[in-house]
Scaffold this motif. Structure first.
Motif, PDB file in Angstrom:
ATOM      1  N   MET A   1       0.847  -1.183   0.000  1.00 38.72           N
ATOM      2  CA  MET A   1       0.000   0.000   0.000  1.00 38.72           C
ATOM      3  C   MET A   1       0.886   1.238   0.000  1.00 38.72           C
ATOM      4  N   THR A   2       0.604   2.167  -0.929  1.00 35.55           N
ATOM      5  CA  THR A   2       1.388   3.396  -1.033  1.00 35.55           C
ATOM      6  C   THR A   2       0.445   4.595  -1.070  1.00 35.55           C
TER       7      THR A   2
ATOM      8  N   ILE B   1     -10.511 -10.943  -7.188  1.00 31.80           N
ATOM      9  CA  ILE B   1      -9.307 -10.375  -6.590  1.00 31.80           C
ATOM     10  C   ILE B   1      -8.729  -9.265  -7.460  1.00 31.80           C
ATOM     11  N   ALA B   2      -8.456  -8.119  -6.836  1.00 28.44           N
ATOM     12  CA  ALA B   2      -7.839  -6.982  -7.535  1.00 28.44           C
ATOM     13  C   ALA B   2      -6.333  -7.007  -7.300  1.00 28.44           C
ATOM     14  N   LEU B   3      -5.580  -6.937  -8.400  1.00 26.85           N
ATOM     15  CA  LEU B   3      -4.126  -6.891  -8.291  1.00 26.85           C
ATOM     16  C   LEU B   3      -3.637  -5.452  -8.145  1.00 26.85           C
ATOM     17  N   HIS B   4      -4.517  -4.509  -8.459  1.00 19.32           N
ATOM     18  CA  HIS B   4      -4.168  -3.098  -8.287  1.00 19.32           C
ATOM     19  C   HIS B   4      -5.445  -2.294  -8.081  1.00 19.32           C
TER      20      HIS B   4
ATOM     21  N   GLU C   1      -3.269   3.676  -2.874  1.00 15.85           N
ATOM     22  CA  GLU C   1      -2.909   2.793  -3.987  1.00 15.85           C
ATOM     23  C   GLU C   1      -2.424   1.477  -3.407  1.00 15.85           C
ATOM     24  N   GLN C   2      -2.891   0.389  -3.995  1.00 13.54           N
ATOM     25  CA  GLN C   2      -2.499  -0.935  -3.532  1.00 13.54           C
ATOM     26  C   GLN C   2      -2.121  -1.780  -4.742  1.00 13.54           C
ATOM     27  N   THR C   3      -0.913  -2.348  -4.717  1.00 16.09           N
ATOM     28  CA  THR C   3      -0.389  -3.097  -5.855  1.00 16.09           C
ATOM     29  C   THR C   3       0.146  -4.445  -5.405  1.00 16.09           C
ATOM     30  N   ALA C   4      -0.247  -5.498  -6.114  1.00 18.09           N
ATOM     31  CA  ALA C   4       0.215  -6.843  -5.777  1.00 18.09           C
ATOM     32  C   ALA C   4       1.720  -6.957  -6.014  1.00 18.09           C
TER      33      ALA C   4
END
Length: 331
Positions: free
Chosen positions: A43-44, A177-180, A191-194
């Motif tokens: 998470m950014t 499932i969301a990868l971003h 912002e959340q990125t796998a």
């Protein structure tokens, strides 16, 4: 802050059907093509931390820990949720408190299938309009679903979609499932990125266990979950909700029209107008209690069923009375 993120979750839920065909059932989840998935994310933005999402069969768990600065104070928030065929759990393990709600998706999906074609279209449109009103209330842009290009994140393909100021990229093999995901809410950028994805591996069973010591409460009035779920779908498909949402959108349109009539605005006036529009949207939804609304919808459908039964009983009694009063045939 947790309430804001919960609202975002609800916005995302009701926004999904905006890009789907009217007859597609928004309550029947796509299980995808994999047995299990485990995704770790970073998470950014204004919220920094890590998140975990795991899916195995018909169970899905998410957990995140994030740190951010709010009102001059740095705080850390931990959130956790678990979805099973029977229950929806959510809470904060640090506080050892959470909620437990019956999983009504099955009943809702079944009821949606029973709607007429026009009712299905109205329900989907109402869900999209509700998402738009909610987004404006929290300072977001209107939610208009837009499918974008496919991306590859952490070695897996995902389909990116945009809803106003929010974007998500859902995994092709596991659409749940969301990868971003990214967006902005109440001046908070997230912002959340796998960072890693494991497919069809043995997911640790302990991930799906309830946190030890956590106390769960269920909102009052949830006594007949299937009826509540069916009633809520009927409420979404109702003309009453259509009228209510139309009134909220009309107020927003009037504010925009007034802004255009006022001509050029200073930055301060523009901020004031946006705040007024957001406040107008808040006024439209501030008294919405989803749990209470679902219970009320359930009561409405149960009353309709009871009234129908009474009508049938009266009709049967009338037919019987007519039979008793009918003149006997003379041989």
């Amino acid at each position: 802050m947790r309430r804001a993120l919960s609202a975002l979750t609800f916005v995302g839920l009701v926004a999904v059907p905006t890009s789907a065909a009217a007859q597609q059932n928004p309550f029947r989840l796509d299980r995808g093509k994999v047995r299990s998935v485990e995704v770790h994310s970073e998470m950014t933005g204004d919220l920094k931390g890590t998140a975990l999402t795991a899916l195995a069969g018909d169970r899905m768990v998410t957990r995140s820990t994030s740190t951010g600065k709010f009102f001059g104070k740095v705080s850390t928030t931990e959130s956790w949720s678990l979805v099973t065929p029977e229950w929806l759990y959510a809470g904060n393990p640090t506080e050892a408190k959470g909620t437990k709600m019956p999983n009504m998706l099955g009943a809702m999906a079944k009821e949606f299938d029973e709607l007429s074609r026009d009712e299905k279209k109205r329900a989907v449109k109402n869900m999209a309009d509700m998402a738009e009103v909610l987004a404006r209330a929290f300072g977001g842009a209107p939610l208009q679903g837009e499918k974008r290009t496919k991306r590859t994140i952490a070695g897996e393909e995902c389909q990116e979609q945009a809803f106003g100021g929010f974007t998500t990229c859902t995994m092709t093999k596991a659409p749940q499932i969301a990868l971003h995901s990214s967006g902005k809410m109440m001046c908070i950028r997230f912002e959340q990125t796998a960072t890693s994805v494991k497919l069809d591996s043995e997911v640790d069973p302990s991930l799906f266990e309830l946190p030890k010591g956590m106390v769960f409460t269920t909102p009052q009035g949830i006594t007949s979950p299937d009826s509540i779920g069916r009633g809520f779908v009927r409420y979404l498909a109702s003309e009453a909700l259509t009228d209510s949402l139309a009134a909220a959108k009309a107020r927003d349109a009037a504010a925009q029209k007034q802004a255009a009539a006022d001509g050029n605005l200073t930055p301060a006036q523009t901020d004031s107008l946006q705040e007024a529009q957001s406040q107008a949207a808040c006024e439209a939804i501030r008294d919405i209690d989803v749990g209470k609304m679902m219970v009320s919808a359930s009561n409405a459908i149960l009353k309709a069923m009871a009234d129908a039964a009474v009508d049938e009983a009266k009709k049967a009694a009338g037919n019987k009375l007519k039979g008793l009063l009918r003149k006997p045939k003379i041989p």
